[in-house]
Design a protein around this motif. Structure first.
Motif: not given
Length: 221
Positions: A78-86, A190-208
């Protein structure tokens, strides 16, 4: 490759230094912030509409710690899917070199599952956990290596399988796969690109977390 998000008690204390809640109220508000964050993450994962992310939502848990509260997603990759391999590794994903449970030799390639690949325990498209063994699959080497020579070959299902492989093969056949279909593509990296939308942004999580804390800090525990 799981993901853990921390709500640090010290950060909460600094942000609301002018407030002096009782220790019990503070602990209750902090715990409810963790629950709210966990629910937000689960909701966002389920909105993706895929079994993989539903499994990640089910694997999301909240734990109270000495430092505050931690929300963890104990789901493979899930970490790789979220922010990618880089972002997660600082470069492409490469074989670990550990001993393969299929061949007994050091792993030199990554087996990238196709749509036909079997699903094992926990939703992972794993060869071994799905029931297949070395003798069930046939390796076909790549003639040109694909783009940049990265592809070394593919794995297909043999006509005859081992005892456990037969059961796994029947599952694949019911799903529409057939003998000779490519189950895995073997790559050197393998290089996996990030998929940010699968989890809330850090700002949104902090706000919640902050909103939930404020909404509960004045209530009796």
């Amino acid at each position: 490759m799981a993901v853990t998000i921390h709500i640090d008690q010290n950060e909460i204390d600094r942000a609301f230094a002018d407030m002096e809640p009782s220790a019990a109220r503070h602990k209750t508000a902090l715990r409810k912030s963790g629950v709210a964050l966990s629910l937000l993450i689960q909701e966002t994962l389920r909105q993706q509409g895929k079994d993989y992310y539903d499994g990640a939502a089910d694997a999301t848990t909240m734990e109270e710690t000495a430092e505050g509260v931690s929300v963890s997603i104990a789901w493979r990759g899930i970490g790789l899917h979220w922010i990618g391999t880089q972002g997660y590794l600082g470069g492409p994903l490469r074989p670990t070199g550990r001993t393969s449970e299929i061949t007994g030799n050091p792993i030199r390639n990554l087996a990238i599952p196709t749509i036909n690949a079997p699903r094992g325990h926990g939703g992972a498209r794993s060869i071994y956990s799905a029931g297949f063994r070395k003798e069930d699959l046939q390796f076909i080497p790549s003639k040109n290596g694909g783009r940049n020579g990265n592809v070394t070959g593919v794995l297909i299902l043999k006509t005859a399988q081992s005892a456990t492989g037969k059961k796994a093969a029947r599952k694949l056949f019911r799903q529409g796969a057939g003998t000779g279909d490519v189950l895995y593509v073997l790559c050197r990296e393998v290089t996996i690109p990030p998929t940010p939308g699968i989890l809330p942004t850090m700002d949104r999580m902090a706000q919640r977390a902050a909103e939930t804390y404020l909404a509960n800090i004045g209530n009796e525990p």
